[in-house]
Write a protein that holds these residues in place. Structure first.
Motif, mmCIF file in Angstrom:
data_model
loop_
_atom_site.group_PDB
_atom_site.id
_atom_site.type_symbol
_atom_site.label_atom_id
_atom_site.label_comp_id
_atom_site.label_asym_id
_atom_site.label_seq_id
_atom_site.Cartn_x
_atom_site.Cartn_y
_atom_site.Cartn_z
ATOM 1 N N GLU A 218 -9.164 -1.767 1.995
ATOM 2 C CA GLU A 218 -9.678 -2.814 2.872
ATOM 3 C C GLU A 218 -8.729 -3.077 4.041
ATOM 4 O O GLU A 218 -9.161 -3.363 5.167
ATOM 5 C CB GLU A 218 -9.889 -4.108 2.075
ATOM 6 C CG GLU A 218 -11.029 -4.064 1.070
ATOM 7 C CD GLU A 218 -10.704 -3.227 -0.157
ATOM 8 O OE1 GLU A 218 -11.651 -2.761 -0.813
ATOM 9 O OE2 GLU A 218 -9.497 -3.024 -0.446
ATOM 10 N N MET A 219 -7.435 -2.964 3.792
ATOM 11 C CA MET A 219 -6.434 -3.243 4.834
ATOM 12 C C MET A 219 -6.456 -2.204 5.956
ATOM 13 O O MET A 219 -6.102 -2.504 7.093
ATOM 14 C CB MET A 219 -5.040 -3.331 4.206
ATOM 15 C CG MET A 219 -4.858 -4.539 3.303
ATOM 16 S SD MET A 219 -3.379 -4.449 2.254
ATOM 17 C CE MET A 219 -2.068 -4.612 3.483
ATOM 18 N N VAL A 220 -6.869 -0.971 5.643
ATOM 19 C CA VAL A 220 -6.879 0.089 6.658
ATOM 20 C C VAL A 220 -8.281 0.397 7.163
ATOM 21 O O VAL A 220 -8.457 1.277 8.003
ATOM 22 C CB VAL A 220 -6.228 1.389 6.111
ATOM 23 C CG1 VAL A 220 -4.793 1.128 5.697
ATOM 24 C CG2 VAL A 220 -7.029 1.949 4.934
ATOM 25 N N ALA A 221 -9.277 -0.341 6.673
ATOM 26 C CA ALA A 221 -10.676 -0.028 6.998
ATOM 27 C C ALA A 221 -10.941 -0.043 8.499
ATOM 28 O O ALA A 221 -11.707 0.790 9.013
ATOM 29 C CB ALA A 221 -11.607 -1.001 6.280
ATOM 30 N N ASN A 222 -10.350 -0.982 9.219
ATOM 31 C CA ASN A 222 -10.601 -1.097 10.658
ATOM 32 C C ASN A 222 -9.443 -0.590 11.511
ATOM 33 O O ASN A 222 -9.392 -0.865 12.713
ATOM 34 C CB ASN A 222 -10.888 -2.561 11.006
ATOM 35 C CG ASN A 222 -12.145 -3.077 10.333
ATOM 36 O OD1 ASN A 222 -13.154 -2.371 10.286
ATOM 37 N ND2 ASN A 222 -12.095 -4.287 9.794
ATOM 38 N N ALA A 223 -8.519 0.130 10.877
ATOM 39 C CA ALA A 223 -7.369 0.665 11.616
ATOM 40 C C ALA A 223 -7.788 1.847 12.499
ATOM 41 O O ALA A 223 -8.833 2.467 12.286
ATOM 42 C CB ALA A 223 -6.282 1.095 10.644
ATOM 43 N N ARG A 224 -6.960 2.143 13.468
ATOM 44 C CA ARG A 224 -7.226 3.287 14.348
ATOM 45 C C ARG A 224 -6.930 4.600 13.616
ATOM 46 O O ARG A 224 -6.161 4.618 12.652
ATOM 47 C CB ARG A 224 -6.383 3.191 15.610
ATOM 48 C CG ARG A 224 -6.719 2.008 16.495
ATOM 49 C CD ARG A 224 -6.047 2.148 17.861
ATOM 50 N NE ARG A 224 -4.600 2.117 17.755
ATOM 51 C CZ ARG A 224 -3.769 2.609 18.678
ATOM 52 N NH1 ARG A 224 -4.253 3.188 19.764
ATOM 53 N NH2 ARG A 224 -2.457 2.526 18.524
#
Length: 256
Positions: free
Chosen positions: A87-93
């Motif tokens: 969840e923490m990296v779901a919207n990362a580049r």
């Protein structure tokens, strides 16, 4: 053996003035880096977080902290180790965008890290994927500790921070490990630089990039079929995915 490990105005120069002159130039400007990854192989695994700080004249001048969106899910083992969830990296580049920015951030600085060869291998692989070179000199606090603190049973970053009473607010998170490494570097320099200056001389970092092989037509077809069966939206490009990346994704989908 606690000392003041706050990154302050050139404490290393003060140490040198107090202890005498060294024949080896000590870098005062450098970049301290730490990464978190999905595993241990630059060929098979990916970076999920980069943390770094740029030091100028003994003080932190700039910081770099960013997640990376991996092509596969983060395993429970890695989440337990780092605290980083899917969840923490779901919207990362994506990796290419973040690594490109990091290469610009660290400029021509000497890289400092705890087992810096590990960080360098992933960064050089990432740079290669962008068609860029990444040749660096570096200093490894792990190797320094191996030579100077032989009686300590562990030379891990957490063990050395405990030994020197260096605070690490979030162990196994990239930026906080980088900050702890910067403090450890200055601490080791305080005690051992004059005793063995060669340990603190930047060395050429090396990592041989393995030839990238594109995924086979059978792998691409199997991935597409598995994504359809598992109702997963493909986040990979069939024209650029490598053979090793395809194998890893196939294993992940088969286990899902």
């Amino acid at each position: 053996m606690p000392i003041n490990t706050t990154l302050s105005t050139n404490p290393l120069k003060r140490t040198r003035e107090e202890k005498g002159k060294s024949l080896i130039e000590f870098p005062e400007d450098y970049c301290v880096v730490d990464i978190e990854t999905t595993g241990f192989s630059p060929e098979w695994d990916t970076i999920i977080e980069i943390g770094a700080l740029k030091v100028r004249d003994g003080k932190v001048a700039e910081r770099f902290m960013e997640f990376i969106h991996p092509q596969e899910e983060i395993s429970p083992m890695i989440t337990n180790l780092t605290g980083i969830t899917n969840e923490m990296v779901a919207n990362a580049r994506p990796a290419n965008a973040v690594i490109s920015d990091f290469l610009e951030f660290c400029e021509d600085d000497v890289l400092i890290g705890h087992n810096v060869g590990f960080d360098y291998s992933f960064m050089k692989s990432g740079a290669s994927n962008l068609g860029l070179t990444f040749e660096k000199f570096g200093i490894d606090t792990f190797k320094i500790a191996q030579r100077t603190l032989k009686s300590l049973p562990s030379k891990s970053l957490s063990s050395l921070c405990e030994y020197y009473q260096i605070e690490n607010k979030a162990a196994h998170r990239a930026y906080y490990d980088a900050l702890a490494t910067a403090k450890l570097y200055q601490t080791l320099a305080h005690y051992f630089e004059n005793e063995d200056p060669s340990l603190f001389k930047p060395q050429q970092l090396t990592y041989k990039i393995k030839k990238v092989q594109p995924a086979t037509a059978k792998q691409v077809a199997l991935l597409q079929r598995l994504c359809s069966q598992k109702k997963k939206v493909p986040e990979w490009n069939p024209d650029t995915i490598t053979r090793s990346e395809a194998s890893r994704l196939i294993d992940t989908l088969l286990k899902a």
